[in-house]
Design a protein around this motif. Structure first.
Motif, PDB file in Angstrom:
ATOM      1  N   ASN A 166       0.831  -1.207   0.000  1.00 49.51           N
ATOM      2  CA  ASN A 166       0.000   0.000   0.000  1.00 49.51           C
ATOM      3  C   ASN A 166       0.867   1.258   0.000  1.00 49.51           C
ATOM      4  OD1 ASN A 166      -2.397  -1.551   0.190  1.00 49.51           O
ATOM      5  ND2 ASN A 166      -2.076  -1.769   2.413  1.00 49.51           N
ATOM      6  N   GLY A 167       2.107   1.103  -0.411  1.00 44.82           N
ATOM      7  CA  GLY A 167       3.040   2.231  -0.369  1.00 44.82           C
ATOM      8  C   GLY A 167       2.903   3.179  -1.537  1.00 44.82           C
ATOM      9  N   PHE A 168       3.849   4.098  -1.612  1.00 45.06           N
ATOM     10  CA  PHE A 168       3.778   5.168  -2.605  1.00 45.06           C
ATOM     11  C   PHE A 168       3.826   4.622  -4.034  1.00 45.06           C
ATOM     12  CE2 PHE A 168       6.098   8.111  -5.382  1.00 45.06           C
ATOM     13  CZ  PHE A 168       5.239   9.196  -5.339  1.00 45.06           C
ATOM     14  N   ILE A 169       4.742   3.692  -4.318  1.00 53.09           N
ATOM     15  CA  ILE A 169       4.905   3.204  -5.692  1.00 53.09           C
ATOM     16  C   ILE A 169       3.689   2.403  -6.141  1.00 53.09           C
ATOM     17  CG2 ILE A 169       6.274   1.690  -7.177  1.00 53.09           C
ATOM     18  CD1 ILE A 169       8.715   2.445  -5.563  1.00 53.09           C
ATOM     19  N   ASN A 170       3.238   1.446  -5.310  1.00 51.70           N
ATOM     20  CA  ASN A 170       2.096   0.622  -5.698  1.00 51.70           C
ATOM     21  C   ASN A 170       0.811   1.432  -5.725  1.00 51.70           C
ATOM     22  OD1 ASN A 170       3.202  -1.962  -6.260  1.00 51.70           O
ATOM     23  ND2 ASN A 170       3.555  -2.275  -4.079  1.00 51.70           N
ATOM     24  N   SER A 171       0.680   2.435  -4.882  1.00 51.39           N
ATOM     25  CA  SER A 171      -0.512   3.299  -4.944  1.00 51.39           C
ATOM     26  C   SER A 171      -0.538   4.065  -6.257  1.00 51.39           C
ATOM     27  CB  SER A 171      -0.504   4.266  -3.757  1.00 51.39           C
ATOM     28  OG  SER A 171      -0.606   3.564  -2.536  1.00 51.39           O
ATOM     29  N   ALA A 172       0.634   4.531  -6.702  1.00 49.35           N
ATOM     30  CA  ALA A 172       0.702   5.241  -7.984  1.00 49.35           C
ATOM     31  C   ALA A 172       0.367   4.307  -9.147  1.00 49.35           C
ATOM     32  CB  ALA A 172       2.092   5.837  -8.164  1.00 49.35           C
ATOM     33  N   LEU A 173       0.858   3.051  -9.081  1.00 51.06           N
ATOM     34  CA  LEU A 173       0.539   2.084 -10.137  1.00 51.06           C
ATOM     35  C   LEU A 173      -0.953   1.763 -10.162  1.00 51.06           C
ATOM     36  CD1 LEU A 173       3.556  -0.388  -9.721  1.00 51.06           C
ATOM     37  CD2 LEU A 173       3.199   1.274 -11.545  1.00 51.06           C
TER      38      LEU A 173
END
Length: 326
Positions: A166-173
């Motif tokens: 649920n971090g920044f990179i996966n939220s952006a994806l």
């Protein structure tokens, strides 16, 4: 009889020369010698290296070749035999060589981290050394050093909310409709964290080489028809190889023995060799086997570095750049 006659007839006084003076004169002469002054200067360094490096390494060697207590048991090499199970090799069951596979995987990760660090460092240092305005160079180099002002542990923890599911990179994806990526609790998380931590150690020595690089050599190569890649391969890379090797060797050593970053970002799936060594010392309390694993790691790392240094010398020598001076 006069005093001059006493001196002439005294055998001790008559034989005294500067080379065979009294004990006090010899001590003063020794204290004034360059050898003594050099020994005094090197004394603290030698004590530091002996206490904090030579003694621990000697204890590791001692513990690795004794059965249990080094002072009450006999010599044995069974701990090294436990690392390389000969029966598994003869029966071609290489899957049983868990320690060998883990060491090979850790060395592979160290190579990947070292290569990625150099790939990231080359364009940064090339700009700093060749194109950056003089008045901005110090400020830009300070940007590289600033991460050292923060704790290594805090910098590693900072990657957890970035790489988690649920971090920044996966939220952006997820926002753009792409599937999430497993970036935490595996080897990818360990590699990302290690590259981030150790990149400054390759930038600084590489920048020193780039700063001394004569830009007219690059211009000459370009004038003779070399492409940008050919100019880099034939001019920039060989001339900056000492800086790249210095930074690369340091990063490789630190990564091969890394413990904190793989523990926090790699989890159990991204476990590395140093974590097994720590487990033998801190949890299993099998210091002898842990010492044998540490000795094997030191030998493998030193052998890999020797091969890399020989390759670096061959690369410089093949281009007529005095590789033997490395």
């Amino acid at each position: 009889m006069s005093s001059q006659d006493d001196v002439a007839t005294d055998p001790v006084r008559s034989q005294r020369t500067p080379e065979t003076g009294t004990l006090r004169e010899r001590i003063l002469e020794w204290a004034d010698s360059e050898v003594f002054k050099g020994s005094i200067s090197l004394g603290p360094v030698l004590i530091l290296l002996t206490v904090f490096y030579a003694v621990p390494v000697a204890l590791l060697l001692i513990y690795s070749i004794f059965v249990e207590d080094p002072f009450a048991s006999g010599l044995t090499f069974e701990h090294f035999g436990r690392f390389i199970d000969v029966s598994a090799i003869t029966s071609l069951q290489f899957g049983e060589l868990s320690y060998v596979r883990l060491l090979g995987r850790s060395i592979g990760i160290a190579v990947i981290v070292t290569v990625l660090s150099l790939v990231i460092s080359y364009p940064i240092t090339y700009y700093l050394g060749q194109y950056a305005p003089e008045r901005w160079k110090i400020a830009l180099v300070m940007l590289v050093i600033i991460p050292f002002w923060t704790s290594y542990l805090i910098r590693t923890y900072a990657w957890i909310p970035i790489l988690s599911n649920n971090g920044f990179i996966n939220s952006a994806l997820t926002t753009v409709g792409l599937p999430t990526l497993p970036l935490l609790n595996n080897y990818i998380g360990s590699i990302i964290g290690l590259v981030y931590v150790f990149v400054p150690f390759t930038i600084l020595p590489l920048y020193a080489s780039m700063e001394g690089l004569d830009s007219s050599l690059i211009e000459a190569a370009r004038d003779l028809g070399a492409s940008r890649w050919e100019a880099f391969r034939e001019v920039v890379f060989p001339l900056t190889l000492p800086g790249a090797l210095a930074g690369g060797v340091f990063v490789f050593i630190k990564t091969a023995a890394a413990y904190v970053t793989p523990s926090l970002l790699g989890g159990t799936s991204g476990r590395m060799y140093a974590q097994v060594i720590e487990n033998q010392f801190g949890t299993a309390f099998n210091w002898n086997f842990g010492a044998a694993l540490a000795v094997i790691l030191v030998v493998v790392v030193l052998g890999t570095i020797w091969i890399a240094m020989r390759w670096g010398i061959d690369v410089k020598g093949s281009r007529g750049l005095g590789g033997g001076g490395l």
